[in-house]
Motif scaffolding. Structure first.
Motif, PDB file in Angstrom:
ATOM      1  N   PHE A   1       0.844  -1.200   0.000  1.00 57.06           N
ATOM      2  CA  PHE A   1       0.000   0.000   0.000  1.00 57.06           C
ATOM      3  C   PHE A   1       0.879   1.251   0.000  1.00 57.06           C
ATOM      4  N   PHE A   2       1.872   1.285   0.884  1.00 56.48           N
ATOM      5  CA  PHE A   2       2.724   2.464   0.979  1.00 56.48           C
ATOM      6  C   PHE A   2       3.620   2.614  -0.247  1.00 56.48           C
ATOM      7  N   GLN A   3       3.948   1.523  -0.909  1.00 55.61           N
ATOM      8  CA  GLN A   3       4.675   1.637  -2.171  1.00 55.61           C
ATOM      9  C   GLN A   3       3.818   2.367  -3.202  1.00 55.61           C
ATOM     10  N   ARG A   4       2.527   2.062  -3.237  1.00 55.07           N
ATOM     11  CA  ARG A   4       1.626   2.766  -4.161  1.00 55.07           C
ATOM     12  C   ARG A   4       1.499   4.232  -3.780  1.00 55.07           C
ATOM     13  N   VAL A   5       1.423   4.506  -2.481  1.00 57.37           N
ATOM     14  CA  VAL A   5       1.332   5.892  -2.019  1.00 57.37           C
ATOM     15  C   VAL A   5       2.581   6.668  -2.417  1.00 57.37           C
ATOM     16  N   ARG A   6       3.751   6.085  -2.177  1.00 51.22           N
ATOM     17  CA  ARG A   6       4.998   6.760  -2.550  1.00 51.22           C
ATOM     18  C   ARG A   6       5.041   7.013  -4.056  1.00 51.22           C
ATOM     19  N   ALA A   7       4.666   6.008  -4.838  1.00 49.13           N
ATOM     20  CA  ALA A   7       4.652   6.184  -6.294  1.00 49.13           C
ATOM     21  C   ALA A   7       3.689   7.298  -6.695  1.00 49.13           C
ATOM     22  N   GLY A   8       2.545   7.389  -5.998  1.00 51.66           N
ATOM     23  CA  GLY A   8       1.591   8.463  -6.270  1.00 51.66           C
ATOM     24  C   GLY A   8       2.171   9.825  -5.978  1.00 51.66           C
ATOM     25  N   TYR A   9       2.880   9.945  -4.855  1.00 50.38           N
ATOM     26  CA  TYR A   9       3.524  11.216  -4.521  1.00 50.38           C
ATOM     27  C   TYR A   9       4.563  11.603  -5.577  1.00 50.38           C
ATOM     28  N   LEU A  10       5.366  10.644  -5.993  1.00 47.10           N
ATOM     29  CA  LEU A  10       6.414  10.950  -6.973  1.00 47.10           C
ATOM     30  C   LEU A  10       5.806  11.356  -8.313  1.00 47.10           C
ATOM     31  N   ALA A  11       4.680  10.752  -8.666  1.00 49.05           N
ATOM     32  CA  ALA A  11       3.990  11.156  -9.897  1.00 49.05           C
ATOM     33  C   ALA A  11       3.481  12.591  -9.788  1.00 49.05           C
TER      34      ALA A  11
END
Length: 213
Positions: free
Chosen positions: A164-174
């Motif tokens: 879940f947090f990997q997806r969140v981090r990827a969302g922030y970087l996007a």
């Protein structure tokens, strides 16, 4: 220096947002600014009650749509009762999380429709937009290790899986790639003094009304 503005801090658990937010507030005060330090979800007594509903574990399930609406309900209260009045008085507002958190956690993390989030954001925020966002980025494993070492109890979101947090981090970087003049990436894996130097370099330009440092 600008007369006033909203500065937001974003990042996953363990990134050091709260510590840096307090440092940013003191950095501004040292330059003669009047500052309100706050957080989301929450920031006012009523918004903090909504925060507890959204984050505290309980017997009933809160679906992703309901979680998103709770975040915006707390944000609407926060904007009405704290952020807008402070900005109108000419104060700087330093906020630990804002709408980018909803985009990253509920959007990228939970899979909530991005267009719906933007409709809600436009209606709730209206004219209020951060002049500068500091995104504290670090590997998920390190962030979770820091967060869980800091306190034993976890809320509904903190107890989520690493994926879940990997997806969140990827969302922030996007988001950072999409808005590089507003969202400034800081290496939060560095020691605190290094993170503060990175933040100061961004703030020197942002508070004067300039663009990317």
């Amino acid at each position: 220096m600008r007369r006033a503005g909203l500065i937001t801090l974003e990042g996953i658990e363990g990134a050091g947002k709260s510590t840096l937010a307090a440092w940013v507030a003191e950095w501004l005060r040292a330059r003669g600014a009047s500052v309100r330090l706050t957080r989301e979800p929450g920031g006012t007594a009523l918004a903090e009650r909504v925060r507890r509903i959204a984050l505290e574990p309980g017997a009933e399930r809160i679906c992703a749509d309901a979680e998103t609406l709770l975040m915006f309900a707390a944000r609407a209260i926060h904007l009405t009762n704290l952020i807008r009045p402070a900005l109108e008085r000419g104060e700087w507002v330093v906020c630990d999380r804002f709408t980018d958190a909803t985009r990253a956690y509920q959007g990228a993390g939970r899979g909530v429709d991005a267009e719906w989030i933007e409709v809600l954001a436009a209606h709730v925020q209206r004219e209020v937009t951060p002049v500068c966002t500091l995104l504290l980025d670090l590997p998920v494993a390190l962030g979770l290790h820091r967060a869980r070492a800091r306190h034993a109890g976890t809320d509904r979101i903190e107890s989520e899986t690493e994926s879940f947090f990997q997806r969140v981090r990827a969302g922030y970087l996007a988001l950072a790639r999409a808005e590089p003049t507003r969202i400034h990436l800081l290496d939060a894996a560095e020691p605190a003094d290094s993170v503060q130097r990175q933040a100061a370099a961004v703030l020197e330009r942002c508070v004067k009304g300039g663009g990317e440092p």
